[in-house]
Design an enzyme around this catalytic site. Structure first.
Site, PDB file in Angstrom:
ATOM      1  N   LYS A 327     -10.863 -13.034  -6.246  1.00 48.60           N
ATOM      2  CA  LYS A 327     -12.177 -13.461  -5.943  1.00 48.60           C
ATOM      3  C   LYS A 327     -12.490 -14.619  -7.197  1.00 48.60           C
ATOM      4  CE  LYS A 327     -13.870  -9.143  -6.764  1.00 48.60           C
ATOM      5  NZ  LYS A 327     -12.898  -8.553  -6.860  1.00 48.60           N
ATOM      6  N   LEU A 329     -10.481 -16.556  -8.678  1.00 46.80           N
ATOM      7  CA  LEU A 329      -9.367 -17.501  -8.098  1.00 46.80           C
ATOM      8  C   LEU A 329     -10.282 -18.398  -7.082  1.00 46.80           C
ATOM      9  CD1 LEU A 329      -6.649 -18.408  -9.203  1.00 46.80           C
ATOM     10  CD2 LEU A 329      -5.886 -17.251  -7.170  1.00 46.80           C
ATOM     11  N   GLU A 542      16.125  15.663  -1.465  1.00 43.48           N
ATOM     12  CA  GLU A 542      15.752  14.293  -1.030  1.00 43.48           C
ATOM     13  C   GLU A 542      16.461  13.815   0.180  1.00 43.48           C
ATOM     14  OE1 GLU A 542      13.217  12.904  -2.614  1.00 43.48           O
ATOM     15  OE2 GLU A 542      13.005  14.386  -4.484  1.00 43.48           O
ATOM     16  N   HIS A 545      14.876  15.166   3.162  1.00 47.16           N
ATOM     17  CA  HIS A 545      13.727  14.187   3.576  1.00 47.16           C
ATOM     18  C   HIS A 545      14.389  13.041   4.433  1.00 47.16           C
ATOM     19  CE1 HIS A 545      10.569  15.887   1.299  1.00 47.16           C
ATOM     20  NE2 HIS A 545      11.079  15.715   0.142  1.00 47.16           N
TER      21      HIS A 545
END
Ligand SMILES: Nc1ncnc2c1ncn2[C@@H]1O[C@H](COP(=O)(O)OP(=O)(O)OP(=O)(O)O)[C@@H](O)[C@H]1O
Ligand SMILES: [Zn+2]
Length: 715
Positions: A327, A329, A542, A545
């Protein structure tokens, strides 16, 4: 009284002998009127002479003189001060020729008024008085004479004499000072010196030399003290000058001067910041916002073009969006594009503990801006100054600042060329008066960038560093959903720092992935000692998954799997959406649940029900959330139908239990599907877990190689 001669003499120059003789001569003449008789008369008029009480009253008898008559007193005074009693005109009792007056006039015509004063207090009454009172009057007289303008020869001589005395005194000031010093404490000094000389058995002949030496030593010590004092004074002076220079330097330092500017008192100056170097080219991934602001730039460049038809351009533009989305910028780019001054102010600057300071700063800011129109005023964190005006005893004057802001915004015409851009993360917190037309009447949303925008931003910042050609910004962009422009800039910067630390010449994907994980999940915890058993469990969890994700059609593609502890986790699998998902299908949601279940299913299948761990709790959280939303929000449960259940606490027990039942079924089904997949791909599951134990981290390509049963290249 007998100090009379010494008191009067310097001024009237009546020697004591003269005085004594004068007193004695009337005594020898025949006197008919007794002083005591006249004293009785006098008592009536001047009772205070008697009232003197205990004060020793000195009269002529005290001097061994017989009582005098009034006429004799005149004789006495006349002999003391010749001419004193001559010409007994009322106005000039003391008119004497040898006494000069303040001025030529007085000298010539007498001491008119002054003498009447003297007269009234003493001699004019012509009563006999005690000698003491006469003398005290005499004492008054010389004091008066002392201030005259013309000097008698005698007094002049005396004056010269006294001056020469003073001169000789000054000439010998140092020795006399030393003398004085030695004399002042002579008792003790001489005693101690004598003692010293006695104890040291100094012969008489050398005692003088000893004393002289002592005095010389004293003088040298004096000189040394003087020197020390001088150098001390010099050092203080130098330090003071250095301090002045230091303060001057601090004030000249641009950074500090900005700080001072924003933090000092009521009349803090406001300097515009020219942002010529910032243009829309520097702001990436927020195309819509740029397009909307483009017309403001046009207006600033050429106001007449817009107002020719009588149209009004907005006074204020409100940029709304999450932190770090660019914003500030954008506002700078507006000023840069239009090549006008840019005034920056942060809302918190106006939030002052002193009453009226915030309002005064707003006034200053607008005054400066108006004087330099066309220009852009940017107020960051507008909510901290333009928040809702609540009546709070904690902030009794908070309204002043916002009222001032409103007044200033109303105070200039729309086409004056001053554009106010405000930025906020909480538009709902702004005062309604601020966002009505005529103030911040144009709102521009600056959202978090999408995958395209993130890729652009990453490319922009990658171009500022040295990076390897193999780097694919799009892959990083896909893995950084929800990152703001500022976070992406930080990601690239962290990767560059990591590459520098590792001694690399260029930034590669590895460093970019590293910094992405660091931002997402916290820093690596390499120092943590994890035993083999836990490592093995993590590796199977893991890869569980990863296997589900790999073999489920609607699951997101795998990006990476690792058993490296990071932040609070022992390992993780990251999935990469092909694109930013604006909508998700039922199949996609179920696939996400299945992938979440993969970890616990793997633990159970490999290590048995007794050895399942606590490590799956966040997986279950995730899966339960998805299932609950499917049932209560997305109308994806057949039993509960297309209905939303926002506040489940207020529902009937039956509905509540029905919702719970549905969620439980969804989760159980998901668990079973995951179990089925892992049982089916047990071999791949084992291979992947072992690869993870060997290599710790595997990227998408390596996972694919392992799951296809191929051998990984040795790294
Ligand atoms: N869209 C973008 N394009 C390029 N750089 C960006 C972008 N967004 C943010 N940045 C970078 O992040 C920095 C911070 O952004 P900026 O201060 O503009 O964010 P902001 O929205 O004003 O944040 P806040 O609301 O916290 O004030 C910028 O200086 C810039 O380097
Ligand atoms: Zn898990």
């Amino acid at each position: 009284m007998f100090s009379l001669s010494s008191t009067v003499q310097p001024q009237v120059t009546v020697p004591l002998s003269h005085l004594i003789n004068a007193f004695h001569s009337p005594k020898n003449t025949s006197i008919s009127v007794s002083v005591s008789a006249s004293q009785n008369h006098h008592r009536d008029v001047v009772p205070d002479h008697e009232a003197a009480g205990n004060e020793p009253v000195l009269n002529l008898r005290d001097l061994g003189l017989s009582e005098l008559k009034i006429g004799q007193i005149d004789q006495l005074v006349d002999s003391l001060l010749p001419g004193f009693c001559k010409g007994k005109s009322i106005s000039s009792h003391w008119h004497t020729s040898h006494v000069s007056a303040q001025s030529f006039f007085e000298n010539k015509y007498g001491y008119l008024d002054m003498f009447s004063t003297l007269r009234s207090s003493c001699l004019y009454r012509q009563h006999s008085r005690t000698l003491k009172s006469i003398c005290s009057d005499l004492q008054c007289w010389p004091v008066f004479i002392q201030s005259r303008g013309f000097k008698t020869l005698k007094s002049r001589t005396r004056r010269l004499q006294s001056t020469s005395e003073r001169l000789t005194e000054t000439q010998h000031i140092t020795p006399s000072f030393v003398k004085g010093f030695l004399l002042r404490d002579r008792g003790s000094d001489v005693e101690s010196l004598d003692k010293l000389m006695k104890t040291k058995n100094i012969p008489e002949a050398h005692q003088d030399a000893f004393k002289t030496g002592f005095a010389e030593g004293f003088l040298k010590a004096q000189a040394l003290t003087q020197k020390t004092n001088d150098s001390l004074r010099r050092t203080r002076l130098i330090l003071f000058v250095l301090l002045l220079f230091g303060i001057y330097g601090l004030l000249k330092n641009p950074f500090l001067s900005v700080r001072f500017r924003t933090t000092t008192g009521l009349d803090s100056a406001v300097d515009p910041v020219q942002m010529k170097n910032v243009t829309f080219e520097h702001v990436k991934g927020v195309e819509e916002a740029k397009q909307e602001l483009q017309e403001v730039v046009e207006f600033l460049k050429n106001p007449q073009k817009f107002t020719v038809l009588g149209g009004k351009l907005p006074k204020g533009i409100l940029l709304v969006g999450p932190p770090g989305t660019g914003k500030t910028l954008l506002a700078r780019a507006v000023a840069g594009e239009a090549d006008v001054p840019f005034y920056y102010a942060s809302g918190s600057e106006f939030d002052e503990m002193f009453v009226g300071v915030g309002a005064s700063r707003i006034r200053n800011l607008f005054r400066e801006a108006k004087a330099n129109a066309p220009c852009v005023i940017f107020i960051d964190e507008l909510d901290s100054v333009g928040g809702k005006r609540i009546e709070s005893p904690m902030h009794p004057y908070s309204r002043q600042t916002i009222n001032q802001l409103l007044a200033e915004m109303d105070g200039f015409k729309p086409n004056e060329g001053v554009i106010i851009i405000g930025a906020t993360n909480f538009p709902e917190a702004l005062d309604n008066a601020l966002i009505r037309p005529g103030r911040f009447d144009m709102q521009v949303t600056v959202p978090r960038p999408d995958v395209k925008g993130r890729t652009e931003i990453l490319k922009w910042y990658l171009n500022k560093i040295k990076f390897d050609q193999s780097v694919d910004p799009e892959i990083i962009a896909r893995g950084t959903v929800g990152f703001s422009g500022a976070e992406l800039e930080n990601l690239v910067n962290q990767a560059a720092l990591k590459a520098a630390v590792d001694g690399k010449e260029m930034v590669t994907m590895k460093e970019l992935e590293f910094s992405k994980d660091k931002i997402l999940m916290g820093p690596e915890r390499r120092s943590v000692e994890i035993d083999n058993k836990n490592k093995t469990i993590t590796a199977y969890h893991e890869s569980g998954h990863a296997i589900i994700a790999y073999y489920t059609k609607d699951a997101m593609p795998i990006n990476k799997a690792t058993i490296m502890p990071r932040g609070p986790t022992l390992g993780h699998v990251s999935l990469l959406p092909e694109n930013d998902r604006w909508n998700e299908t039922r199949a996609q949601l179920l696939a996400q649940m299945d992938v979440s279940m993969g970890g616990r299913v793997a633990e159970e299948l490999i290590f048995g029900t007794d050895h399942i761990t606590t490590g799956a709790s966040s997986d279950f959280d995730n899966a339960t959330k998805i299932a609950k939303r499917m049932v209560t929000k997305f109308g994806m449960s057949e039993k509960l139908g297309v209905m939303t259940y926002s506040d489940t606490g207020k529902l009937s027990p039956e509905t509540q239990s029905a919702i719970e039942q549905e969620i439980r079924i969804l989760l159980r089904d998901s668990y079973e599907r995951a179990k089925h997949i892992l049982k089916t791909h047990a071999k791949e599951h084992k291979n992947l877990a072992e690869a993870l134990l060997t290599y710790e981290t595997l990227d998408a390509k390596e996972i694919q190689i392992v799951l296809e049963g191929k051998k990984l290249e040795v790294r």
